[in-house]
Design a protein around this motif. Structure first.
Motif, mmCIF file in Angstrom:
data_model
loop_
_atom_site.group_PDB
_atom_site.id
_atom_site.type_symbol
_atom_site.label_atom_id
_atom_site.label_comp_id
_atom_site.label_asym_id
_atom_site.label_seq_id
_atom_site.Cartn_x
_atom_site.Cartn_y
_atom_site.Cartn_z
ATOM 1 N N LEU A 15 13.460 -42.447 37.949
ATOM 2 C CA LEU A 15 14.410 -43.535 37.687
ATOM 3 C C LEU A 15 13.796 -44.591 36.776
ATOM 4 O O LEU A 15 14.484 -45.150 35.924
ATOM 5 N N ARG A 16 12.511 -44.853 36.941
ATOM 6 C CA ARG A 16 11.822 -45.810 36.076
ATOM 7 C C ARG A 16 11.825 -45.293 34.637
ATOM 8 O O ARG A 16 12.083 -46.032 33.701
ATOM 9 N N THR A 17 11.532 -44.017 34.464
ATOM 10 C CA THR A 17 11.502 -43.426 33.120
ATOM 11 C C THR A 17 12.880 -43.480 32.469
ATOM 12 O O THR A 17 13.004 -43.825 31.295
ATOM 13 N N ILE A 18 13.909 -43.140 33.230
ATOM 14 C CA ILE A 18 15.271 -43.130 32.699
ATOM 15 C C ILE A 18 15.694 -44.531 32.261
ATOM 16 O O ILE A 18 16.319 -44.708 31.221
ATOM 17 N N SER A 19 15.343 -45.536 33.050
ATOM 18 C CA SER A 19 15.795 -46.897 32.766
ATOM 19 C C SER A 19 14.849 -47.682 31.866
ATOM 20 O O SER A 19 15.148 -48.812 31.494
ATOM 21 N N LEU A 20 13.707 -47.089 31.508
ATOM 22 C CA LEU A 20 12.705 -47.753 30.670
ATOM 23 C C LEU A 20 12.240 -49.074 31.279
ATOM 24 O O LEU A 20 11.915 -50.018 30.573
ATOM 25 N N ALA A 21 12.217 -49.122 32.616
ATOM 26 C CA ALA A 21 11.810 -50.348 33.304
ATOM 27 C C ALA A 21 10.397 -50.187 33.849
ATOM 28 O O ALA A 21 9.921 -49.079 34.066
ATOM 29 N N SER A 22 9.752 -51.299 34.097
ATOM 30 C CA SER A 22 8.419 -51.278 34.693
ATOM 31 C C SER A 22 8.524 -50.849 36.153
ATOM 32 O O SER A 22 9.609 -50.913 36.760
ATOM 33 N N GLY A 23 7.394 -50.455 36.727
ATOM 34 C CA GLY A 23 7.361 -50.100 38.141
ATOM 35 C C GLY A 23 7.855 -51.218 39.042
ATOM 36 O O GLY A 23 8.721 -50.990 39.897
ATOM 37 N N PRO A 24 7.317 -52.434 38.871
ATOM 38 C CA PRO A 24 7.782 -53.536 39.723
ATOM 39 C C PRO A 24 9.285 -53.840 39.556
ATOM 40 O O PRO A 24 9.966 -54.137 40.539
ATOM 41 N N ALA A 25 9.798 -53.745 38.326
ATOM 42 C CA ALA A 25 11.230 -54.011 38.111
ATOM 43 C C ALA A 25 12.077 -52.949 38.802
ATOM 44 O O ALA A 25 13.098 -53.262 39.436
ATOM 45 N N THR A 26 11.640 -51.700 38.716
ATOM 46 C CA THR A 26 12.380 -50.617 39.374
ATOM 47 C C THR A 26 12.338 -50.801 40.883
ATOM 48 O O THR A 26 13.368 -50.656 41.561
ATOM 49 N N THR A 27 11.180 -51.141 41.422
ATOM 50 C CA THR A 27 11.046 -51.363 42.862
ATOM 51 C C THR A 27 11.978 -52.481 43.321
ATOM 52 O O THR A 27 12.672 -52.349 44.344
ATOM 53 N N LYS A 28 12.023 -53.556 42.575
ATOM 54 C CA LYS A 28 12.901 -54.690 42.918
ATOM 55 C C LYS A 28 14.367 -54.254 42.922
ATOM 56 O O LYS A 28 15.125 -54.601 43.834
ATOM 57 N N ARG A 29 14.766 -53.495 41.904
ATOM 58 C CA ARG A 29 16.154 -53.028 41.822
ATOM 59 C C ARG A 29 16.476 -52.084 42.975
ATOM 60 O O ARG A 29 17.559 -52.166 43.564
ATOM 61 N N LEU A 30 15.553 -51.183 43.283
ATOM 62 C CA LEU A 30 15.785 -50.244 44.381
ATOM 63 C C LEU A 30 15.921 -50.980 45.709
ATOM 64 O O LEU A 30 16.782 -50.642 46.530
ATOM 65 N N ILE A 88 20.340 -47.439 37.229
ATOM 66 C CA ILE A 88 19.818 -46.620 38.329
ATOM 67 C C ILE A 88 20.948 -45.895 39.040
ATOM 68 O O ILE A 88 20.875 -44.679 39.277
ATOM 69 N N LEU A 89 22.011 -46.620 39.374
ATOM 70 C CA LEU A 89 23.142 -45.989 40.051
ATOM 71 C C LEU A 89 23.755 -44.890 39.189
ATOM 72 O O LEU A 89 24.077 -43.794 39.688
ATOM 73 N N ALA A 90 23.916 -45.167 37.904
ATOM 74 C CA ALA A 90 24.519 -44.184 37.000
ATOM 75 C C ALA A 90 23.629 -42.953 36.844
ATOM 76 O O ALA A 90 24.124 -41.820 36.801
ATOM 77 N N ALA A 91 22.316 -43.155 36.781
ATOM 78 C CA ALA A 91 21.392 -42.021 36.669
ATOM 79 C C ALA A 91 21.505 -41.132 37.904
ATOM 80 O O ALA A 91 21.515 -39.896 37.787
ATOM 81 N N LEU A 92 21.598 -41.744 39.064
ATOM 82 C CA LEU A 92 21.737 -40.970 40.290
ATOM 83 C C LEU A 92 23.080 -40.239 40.324
ATOM 84 O O LEU A 92 23.152 -39.068 40.710
ATOM 85 N N ARG A 93 24.123 -40.896 39.898
ATOM 86 C CA ARG A 93 25.466 -40.294 39.940
ATOM 87 C C ARG A 93 25.567 -39.111 38.992
ATOM 88 O O ARG A 93 26.087 -38.053 39.355
ATOM 89 N N ARG A 94 25.083 -39.281 37.766
ATOM 90 C CA ARG A 94 25.250 -38.198 36.793
ATOM 91 C C ARG A 94 24.299 -37.035 37.042
ATOM 92 O O ARG A 94 24.598 -35.907 36.681
ATOM 93 N N ALA A 102 31.151 -44.697 45.084
ATOM 94 C CA ALA A 102 32.434 -45.366 44.820
ATOM 95 C C ALA A 102 32.275 -46.488 43.807
ATOM 96 O O ALA A 102 33.128 -46.658 42.918
ATOM 97 N N LEU A 103 31.185 -47.249 43.901
ATOM 98 C CA LEU A 103 30.972 -48.353 42.968
ATOM 99 C C LEU A 103 30.759 -47.839 41.546
ATOM 100 O O LEU A 103 31.349 -48.355 40.601
ATOM 101 N N VAL A 104 29.929 -46.812 41.387
ATOM 102 C CA VAL A 104 29.721 -46.249 40.046
ATOM 103 C C VAL A 104 31.028 -45.718 39.494
ATOM 104 O O VAL A 104 31.377 -45.963 38.325
ATOM 105 N N ASP A 105 31.786 -45.018 40.325
ATOM 106 C CA ASP A 105 33.054 -44.444 39.867
ATOM 107 C C ASP A 105 34.072 -45.520 39.501
ATOM 108 O O ASP A 105 34.921 -45.309 38.637
ATOM 109 N N GLU A 106 33.970 -46.680 40.123
ATOM 110 C CA GLU A 106 34.847 -47.800 39.793
ATOM 111 C C GLU A 106 34.396 -48.499 38.509
ATOM 112 O O GLU A 106 35.218 -48.845 37.657
#
Length: 169
Positions: A75-90, A59-65, A121-125
């Motif tokens: 973001l769910r489509t990019i990460s191939l994750a379910s809705g609930p999994a994406t919500t939890k990560r967000l 998710i972080l990398a998708a936002l950064r790039r 900064a975290l993604v770039d690191e």
């Protein structure tokens, strides 16, 4: 000189037990699955050292790039994750101050997700460390051989995506 691997052994064992079956798919699919599992295992180790799961990093990398805010659905489509999994990560990433949610100006019901400065900064690191780990995993493939490997994998992926879009078993 060719060396046998775990997939050769699996294919050989099935050939003894069920010699009437066409086992050619195991040679490709077995290696793709085994490779993916080993890549994920190594990636998880690297990301865990930075307090991230693979899904959170995706998710972080998708936002950064992308360079711009994204909807949770994108973001769910990019990460191939379910809705609930994406919500939890967000929620986790927002709670850690790595992303922020804002109302979507073109859709009053929706939100857009953006990286915060600490998120950037975290993604770039982490990205260079992740890329180094991937380079290490591929060190056994000569640079001159890599274009052929990439093209073969591109064809495998295309075949799988095409089969999946047609509901084949």
């Amino acid at each position: 000189m060719r060396t046998n691997d775990a997939v050769d052994e699996i294919q050989h064992q099935w050939g003894r037990v069920r010699p009437e079956l066409d086992l050619d798919g195991i040679a490709v699919v077995g290696r793709v699955l085994r490779s993916a599992a080993l890549i994920v295992q190594r990636s998880d180790e690297v990301l865990a050292r930075h307090g991230l799961s693979r899904g959170e990093f995706d998710i972080l990398a998708a936002l950064r790039r992308s360079g711009r805010p994204q909807s949770p659905g994108t973001l769910r489509t990019i990460s191939l994750a379910s809705g609930p999994a994406t919500t939890k990560r967000l929620k986790s990433l927002a709670g850690r101050g790595l992303i922020v949610r804002a109302a979507n100006p073109s859709d009053g019901r929706g939100v857009l997700i953006s990286l915060t400065s600490p998120g950037i900064a975290l993604v770039d690191e982490v990205l260079p460390v992740q890329l180094d780990a991937e380079r290490e995993l591929l060190a056994g493939i000569e640079p001159g051989e890599r274009p052929a490997v990439v093209e073969s994998l591109r064809r495998v992926l295309s075949s799988i995506e095409h089969a999946g879009s047609h509901g084949q078993n």
